[in-house]
Design an enzyme around this catalytic site. Sequence first.
Site, PDB file in Angstrom:
ATOM      1  N   ASP A   1       0.818  -1.226   0.000  1.00  0.00           N
ATOM      2  CA  ASP A   1       0.000   0.000   0.000  1.00  0.00           C
ATOM      3  C   ASP A   1       0.845   1.266   0.000  1.00  0.00           C
ATOM      4  OD1 ASP A   1      -2.154  -1.673   0.158  1.00  0.00           O
ATOM      5  OD2 ASP A   1      -2.457  -1.406   2.318  1.00  0.00           O
TER       6      ASP A   1
HETATM    7  P1  NAP Z   1       0.813  -3.949   3.084  1.00  0.00           P
HETATM    8  O1  NAP Z   1       0.216  -2.999   2.129  1.00  0.00           O
HETATM    9  O2  NAP Z   1      -0.044  -4.530   4.126  1.00  0.00           O
HETATM   10  O3  NAP Z   1       1.481  -5.111   2.193  1.00  0.00           O
HETATM   11  C1  NAP Z   1       2.307  -6.059   2.772  1.00  0.00           C
HETATM   12  C2  NAP Z   1       2.695  -7.042   1.700  1.00  0.00           C
HETATM   13  O4  NAP Z   1       3.647  -7.921   2.264  1.00  0.00           O
HETATM   14  C3  NAP Z   1       1.546  -7.912   1.229  1.00  0.00           C
HETATM   15  O5  NAP Z   1       1.046  -7.475  -0.008  1.00  0.00           O
HETATM   16  C4  NAP Z   1       2.146  -9.322   1.173  1.00  0.00           C
HETATM   17  O6  NAP Z   1       2.070  -9.817  -0.167  1.00  0.00           O
HETATM   18  C5  NAP Z   1       3.591  -9.127   1.565  1.00  0.00           C
HETATM   19  N1  NAP Z   1       4.066 -10.191   2.455  1.00  0.00           N
HETATM   20  C6  NAP Z   1       3.453 -10.758   3.510  1.00  0.00           C
HETATM   21  N2  NAP Z   1       4.204 -11.710   4.051  1.00  0.00           N
HETATM   22  C7  NAP Z   1       5.336 -11.754   3.309  1.00  0.00           C
HETATM   23  C8  NAP Z   1       6.514 -12.540   3.368  1.00  0.00           C
HETATM   24  N3  NAP Z   1       6.675 -13.504   4.294  1.00  0.00           N
HETATM   25  N4  NAP Z   1       7.495 -12.306   2.470  1.00  0.00           N
HETATM   26  C9  NAP Z   1       7.347 -11.357   1.509  1.00  0.00           C
HETATM   27  N5  NAP Z   1       6.246 -10.581   1.413  1.00  0.00           N
HETATM   28  C10 NAP Z   1       5.260 -10.776   2.305  1.00  0.00           C
HETATM   29  O7  NAP Z   1       2.064  -3.322   3.853  1.00  0.00           O
HETATM   30  P2  NAP Z   1       2.642  -1.863   3.839  1.00  0.00           P
HETATM   31  O8  NAP Z   1       3.009  -1.445   2.451  1.00  0.00           O
HETATM   32  O9  NAP Z   1       3.698  -1.870   4.911  1.00  0.00           O
HETATM   33  O10 NAP Z   1       1.430  -0.942   4.271  1.00  0.00           O
HETATM   34  C11 NAP Z   1       0.886  -0.954   5.599  1.00  0.00           C
HETATM   35  C12 NAP Z   1      -0.627  -0.906   5.563  1.00  0.00           C
HETATM   36  O11 NAP Z   1      -1.128  -1.016   6.901  1.00  0.00           O
HETATM   37  C13 NAP Z   1      -1.160   0.401   4.995  1.00  0.00           C
HETATM   38  O12 NAP Z   1      -2.370   0.182   4.323  1.00  0.00           O
HETATM   39  C14 NAP Z   1      -1.398   1.215   6.250  1.00  0.00           C
HETATM   40  O13 NAP Z   1      -2.342   2.251   6.072  1.00  0.00           O
HETATM   41  C15 NAP Z   1      -1.916   0.140   7.182  1.00  0.00           C
HETATM   42  N6  NAP Z   1      -1.794   0.636   8.563  1.00  0.00           N
HETATM   43  C16 NAP Z   1      -0.580   0.684   9.172  1.00  0.00           C
HETATM   44  C17 NAP Z   1      -0.478   1.272  10.408  1.00  0.00           C
HETATM   45  C18 NAP Z   1       0.838   1.399  11.131  1.00  0.00           C
HETATM   46  O14 NAP Z   1       0.820   1.887  12.243  1.00  0.00           O
HETATM   47  N7  NAP Z   1       1.950   0.996  10.558  1.00  0.00           N
HETATM   48  C19 NAP Z   1      -1.592   1.790  11.033  1.00  0.00           C
HETATM   49  C20 NAP Z   1      -2.811   1.701  10.385  1.00  0.00           C
HETATM   50  C21 NAP Z   1      -2.893   1.113   9.151  1.00  0.00           C
HETATM   51  P3  NAP Z   1       2.104 -11.385  -0.426  1.00  0.00           P
HETATM   52  O15 NAP Z   1       1.002 -11.985   0.342  1.00  0.00           O
HETATM   53  O16 NAP Z   1       1.932 -11.479  -1.911  1.00  0.00           O
HETATM   54  O17 NAP Z   1       3.464 -11.881  -0.008  1.00  0.00           O
END
Ligand code: NAP
Length: 470
Positions: free
Chosen positions: A396
């Site tokens: 994301d």
């Molecule tokens: P993300 O959008 O959740 O994507 C994570 C990706 O990691 C997934 O598409 C997954 O794809 C891949 N993944 C999972 N396990 C894996 C593994 N073992 N090896 C390789 N890849 C792996 O993560 P992000 O880009 O860090 O974004 C964070 C999201 O969380 C945002 O939407 C944000 O708004 C939300 N959020 C975060 C917080 C915070 O405090 N950090 C708070 C509120 C909301 P595969 O399944 O294809 O591997």
Amino acid sequence: MSGFNGYIQLVYVLVAAMFVMGLHLMNSPATARRGNQVAQAGMVIAVVATLILLIHSGTVTATGWVVIIVGSLLGSAVGLWAARTVQMTAMPQLVSAFNAVGGGAAALVAVYGYYEAESRVTGVLGTTSVFTVLDVLIGSVTFSGSIIAAGKLQGVIPGQPIIFKGARLVNLGLAVVAIGTAAYMFSTPSLPALLIVVLASLAFGVMMVLPIGGADMPVVISLLNAFTGTAVAMAGFVIQNWALIVAGALVGASGSILTKLMADAMNRSLANIILGGFGTGDSAIAVEAAADAQVRSIAADDAAIQLAYASKVIIVPGYGLAAAQAQHEVVALAQALTDNGVDVSYGIHPVAGRMPGHMNVLLAEANAPYTQLKDLEEVNPEFPRTDVALVVGANDVVNPAARHDKASPIYGMPILDADKARHVLLIKRSLNAGFAGIDNELYYDPKTTFVFGDAKQVLTRIVEELKAQG
Ligand code: NAP
């Protein structure tokens, strides 16, 4: 104030200064560990000073001491065990459980204070203080809300928003009952009224968190953390303990700032998070669309060659790095590239992962040099002159739809401009969506190449290949 009590108050002032200093040191990864130690030491001093005050006052009975000692030992043992054994990915639910304990304890302080006033003055309650009422209201909401939040994150309660018809009306009704009864207590002090405030607030806490979706839980936990601090500060006023007031106010203020920062980083208002259903979009449809599209992929060995020929690489870590526990491998890769003369930095998105500062914590654990860690504003201008943006388990936070697709649930969220680099290498296991449950157009960009697989395994293979190449 007696002379002895005055000394204890001075110790509390020192403790307050230590808390502020601890927070200040946490501003930078280089000093964060020391900041934690300073704040910890402050808390130990506050507890010891309070015990000395209790011994000196002579008001605690033998049974009271047994309760204090057994309670402290039990609580410390459970806290120590939880903090040592919990996985980094389960940290949000642990924080939520701690919030519940803090809010519940603060509310109990006020309830007991009120009850004691009644028993002391022969059944007649003294005046109701505004601090008691706020402590009970906020502490009870925090207690029940945090338990529901921890349950959702742990999967004990379904993570999707639980919404039923008329829920908002029920919420409004509970708020009116809790606040109305609290107001009544000012004119007519009453224990049954206090009980109604507690029950209505507990129910409100449950109803407030049930309709919130999985992706928004970290923001809600941060909000509940701010509530805990505020309730604790109110408890400090109830029992007139300055250390408690300052510690509570610091948690309340920092929790509020963090909540605002997280909401801003997701480009959402707090009201939208509390009332919305983000993270629960129709991900199945989005991912289906992805399945038909063409993407390019290469093996880890080829990715190593591409990285070895780069002169500037930005690594974008995301939730997948945490899930794979690949922090040591990514740092080993960065080191191997740096040794080969490649300019390497990490682009850290404020909401990458599942909790605030998630990527900083992971990379600090693996001893990534702090100078290589760059936040969004600092790193984004560097992407256009970067040879390879290496996206490891992030999704994301690098989705260009956030810039232009008004229909996207992440529209407006600032992203890391990985798509502006000359090449993008995406390490993830599949074309699956991230937390927001939406497709990512970066997958189909001609500049993008996938290295499919678990982040830990892929990174290990790349490092081996780089070392083999010398
Ligand atoms: P993300 O959008 O959740 O994507 C994570 C990706 O990691 C997934 O598409 C997954 O794809 C891949 N993944 C999972 N396990 C894996 C593994 N073992 N090896 C390789 N890849 C792996 O993560 P992000 O880009 O860090 O974004 C964070 C999201 O969380 C945002 O939407 C944000 O708004 C939300 N959020 C975060 C917080 C915070 O405090 N950090 C708070 C509120 C909301 P595969 O399944 O294809 O591997």
